[in-house]
Design an enzyme around this catalytic site. Structure first.
Site, PDB file in Angstrom:
ATOM      1  N   VAL A  12      15.588  53.486  71.421  1.00 52.18           N
ATOM      2  CA  VAL A  12      16.984  53.555  70.952  1.00 52.18           C
ATOM      3  C   VAL A  12      17.795  52.372  71.454  1.00 52.18           C
ATOM      4  O   VAL A  12      18.469  51.691  70.679  1.00 52.18           O
ATOM      5  CB  VAL A  12      17.634  54.878  71.427  1.00 52.18           C
TER       6      VAL A  12
ATOM      7  N   ARG B  28       9.484  46.148  81.889  1.00 50.89           N
ATOM      8  CA  ARG B  28      10.078  46.157  80.545  1.00 50.89           C
ATOM      9  C   ARG B  28      10.997  44.954  80.357  1.00 50.89           C
ATOM     10  O   ARG B  28      10.949  44.285  79.321  1.00 50.89           O
ATOM     11  CB  ARG B  28      10.860  47.465  80.352  1.00 50.89           C
TER      12      ARG B  28
ATOM     13  N   CYS C  22      12.083  64.062  69.796  1.00 42.80           N
ATOM     14  CA  CYS C  22      13.215  64.742  69.161  1.00 42.80           C
ATOM     15  C   CYS C  22      12.876  66.144  68.672  1.00 42.80           C
ATOM     16  O   CYS C  22      13.357  67.132  69.205  1.00 42.80           O
ATOM     17  CB  CYS C  22      13.736  63.903  67.985  1.00 42.80           C
TER      18      CYS C  22
ATOM     19  N   ARG D 244       5.580  59.874  73.538  1.00 45.47           N
ATOM     20  CA  ARG D 244       6.457  60.882  74.123  1.00 45.47           C
ATOM     21  C   ARG D 244       6.235  62.258  73.497  1.00 45.47           C
ATOM     22  O   ARG D 244       6.354  62.430  72.297  1.00 45.47           O
ATOM     23  CB  ARG D 244       7.920  60.462  73.953  1.00 45.47           C
TER      24      ARG D 244
ATOM     25  N   THR E  75      16.314  62.185  77.061  1.00 45.00           N
ATOM     26  CA  THR E  75      16.693  63.527  77.511  1.00 45.00           C
ATOM     27  C   THR E  75      15.524  64.466  77.200  1.00 45.00           C
ATOM     28  O   THR E  75      15.523  65.151  76.175  1.00 45.00           O
ATOM     29  CB  THR E  75      17.981  64.011  76.812  1.00 45.00           C
TER      30      THR E  75
ATOM     31  N   THR F 250      20.590  62.453  73.132  1.00 45.07           N
ATOM     32  CA  THR F 250      20.724  63.771  72.522  1.00 45.07           C
ATOM     33  C   THR F 250      20.887  64.841  73.592  1.00 45.07           C
ATOM     34  O   THR F 250      20.065  64.948  74.503  1.00 45.07           O
ATOM     35  CB  THR F 250      19.493  64.089  71.660  1.00 45.07           C
TER      36      THR F 250
END
Length: 419
Positions: A11, A34, A255, A326, A80, A115
Site C-alpha cells: 500500500v 526494504r 484483506c 500474507r 493490520t 484497515t
C-alpha cells in the site's frame, strides 16, 4: 507541505510514488533491507516498476525517523493483521502512531490508510498521538482517513484508477484530505461525513466478498456430493446479467481473510453477535481440510497409499501472479497433508523462499522432478502454471497419481478432481 509515508509495503510504496511525482515526499520504513532495495531501484512486491521509482522525482526513502520529523502530513499505511485467535492485532498501528506522535507539531495532519474496525482511529490511534505529542486533537493537530484499496498483483486496477474514499476529523480537514487525494487520483474521490463512516465502508468491502465466496464454496460442497461440475454451473448461472462472478477456493490474503474479524470483533464488543459473517468465515477457513480430504479419497480410489505419499502443491502465494504471502491459506493444505505423514513439496517461483521459511517454516522447492509425485494440487492460478498444460503437469506424477485443480486452471476432463 512535506509528506511522510509510514510503511512501504504493497500500500505505502505505490502511494509514496504517486505523491512523490508532485510533492516533497519521504517514504519511511523500519525495515532497512526494504529501504536499501528501494534505493537500489528494486521493489520485491512487484507493485512498482524501477522506472516508476525514477519518475517520482521528489521521493526519497529512509529508515531514520529523524528524517521525517519536518513532514507536515503523515500517512500511515502499516498492516493490520489478526493473531492466532482471530483477534485484531493492532500492534503495528499502535507502534506507527507512537512514532508519529513523537514527531507531531502544531498544525500537522495524520492520515490513516490501514484497515480497521469503525471507531479505531479515534479510540486507539488518537489517544496515542495525544499522549506522545502532548498536543490536543482537533486543536493542535488533525486526523484523516482514506482506506487503501490496493489489489496486489492487479496491473489494471491501480492506485490512480481506483476511486478513493476520504474523511477528516472536522469539515475543514475533510476537505483538505479530499483535495490532497484528488490531486493524484484520476478516478476521483468520495468524501464522507466522518472517519468512522470511512472505516466502516472499507471493512464491509472485503467482508461482503468473503461472505459471497463462502456461499460459492458451499455451492461447491453441495455440487460435489451431487456429482455436478461446479464451474459449469457457475458459467451457466453467469449468463444472467446480475449474477455475481465469484469462484470457490481458499480465502486468504491481507484483506478478505482478515477484515471480517475486525468487524465482528467490534460488533461483539457492542453487544451484537454477527452470525452470517462468522458463518462465512468458518466455512472459508475449513476449505483446506475439505480439499485435502477430496484428494485423499481420489488417491484411495486409485489404490495410492496416503501415508508417505509424495504430494506436490503448486503455488504458495495467496493469489495468482503475485509474490504476496500474507495470510495465505495454502499453508492449511500443507498442514493437512503433513498430518497424514505425506511428504509435501511446495513449488512457487513467484514467492521469496526466505520469507516463506521465516513466516511459515516452508522451504519451496526450486525445481520439479518428473515421475515423483502421488498427488499434484494446483493451488494458485499463476499464469506460468496454466501454460504448462495438463500433459506436462502429469509428467511430474508417478504412473498412477491424482491431479487436483482448485483454481480451474485446466478443463474438467483433464484433471481427476476439482472444486
Amino acid at each position: 507541505m512535506k509528506i511522510g509515508i509510514i510503511g512501504l509495503g504493497y500500500v505505502g510504496l505505490p502511494l509514496a510514488v504517486e505523491f512523490g511525482k508532485t510533492y516533497r515526499t519521504i517514504g519511511f520504513d523500519i525495515n532497512k533491507k526494504r529501504i536499501n532495495e528501494l534505493l537500489g531501484g528494486e521493489d520485491i512486491t512487484l507493485e512498482v516498476a524501477s522506472e516508476e521509482l525514477v519518475l517520482s522525482s521528489q521521493l526519497s526513502f529512509t529508515s531514520d525517523v529523524e528524517k521525517i520529523r519536518d513532514c507536515t502530513i503523515f500517512i500511515i499505511t502499516v498492516p493490520t493483521p489478526i493473531d492466532d485467535y482471530k483477534r485484531p492485532n493492532l500492534e503495528p498501528l499502535k507502534s506507527a502512531s507512537s512514532t508519529v506522535g513523537e514527531l507531531l507539531k502544531k498544525g500537522d495532519l495524520v492520515i490513516y490508510e490501514s484497515t480497521v474496525y469503525p471507531g479505531a482511529t479515534d479510540e486507539i490511534c488518537v489517544p496515542i498521538l495525544e499522549q506522545q505529542s502532548g498536543l490536543e486533537y482537533n486543536k493542535d493537530f488533525f486526523c484523516g482517513y482514506s482506506p487503501e484499496r490496493i489489489n496486489p498483483g492487479d496491473k489494471e486496477h491501480r492506485l490512480k484508477s481506483i476511486r478513493k474514499v476520504t474523511a477528516g476529523s472536522n469539515p475543514e480537514v475533510a476537505e483538505k484530505v479530499d483535495a490532497l487525494y484528488r490531486s493524484i487520483i484520476t478516478a476521483g474521490t468520495f468524501k464522507v461525513s466522518s472517519i468512522k463512516v470511512a472505516e466502516a465502508a472499507k471493512i464491509i468491502e472485503n467482508t461482503q466478498r468473503d461472505v459471497n465466496i463462502a456461499l460459492i464454496n458451499e455451492f461447491a460442497l453441495i455440487f460435489n456430493k451431487l456429482e455436478i461440475d461446479t464451474e459449469e454451473v457457475l458459467k451457466a448461472a453467469g449468463t444472467k446479467w446480475n449474477f455475481l462472478p465469484f469462484r470457490p477456493g481458499l480465502v486468504g490474503g491481507h484483506c478478505i481473510g482478515v477484515d471480517p474479524y475486525y468487524l465482528t470483533h467490534k460488533a461483539i464488543e457492542v453487544g451484537y453477535n454477527p452470525e452470517m459473517i462468522l458463518a462465512g468465515r468458518r466455512l472459508n477457513d475449513k476449505m483446506g481440510s475439505y480439499i485435502a480430504d477430496q484428494v485423499f479419497k481420489l488417491m484411495t480410489k486409485k489404490f495410492i497409499s496416503v501415508v508417505e505419499a509424495n504430494v506436490l502443491i503448486m503455488g504458495l502465494a495467496f493469489k495468482e501472479n503475485c509474490p504476496d504471502l500474507r495470510n495465505t491459506r495454502v499453508v492449511d493444505l500443507v498442514s493437512e497433508f503433513k498430518s497424514f505423514n505425506c511428504n509435501v513439496d511446495v513449488y512457487d517461483p513467484w514467492v521469496d523462499t526466505d520469507e516463506a521459511q521465516r513466516e511459515y517454516g516452508i522451504s519451496p522447492v526450486s525445481s520439479l522432478e518428473e515421475g515423483k509425485y502421488d498427488a499434484i494440487i494446483l493451488a494458485v492460478a499463476h499464469k506460468n502454471f496454466g501454460s504448462l498444460g495438463a500433459e506436462q503437469l502429469r509428467k511430474y506424477g508417478k504412473e498412477s497419481h491424482v491431479l487436483y485443480d482448485i483454481k480451474y486452471i485446466l478443463d474438467a476432463e483433464e484433471v481427476d478432481g476439482r472444486l
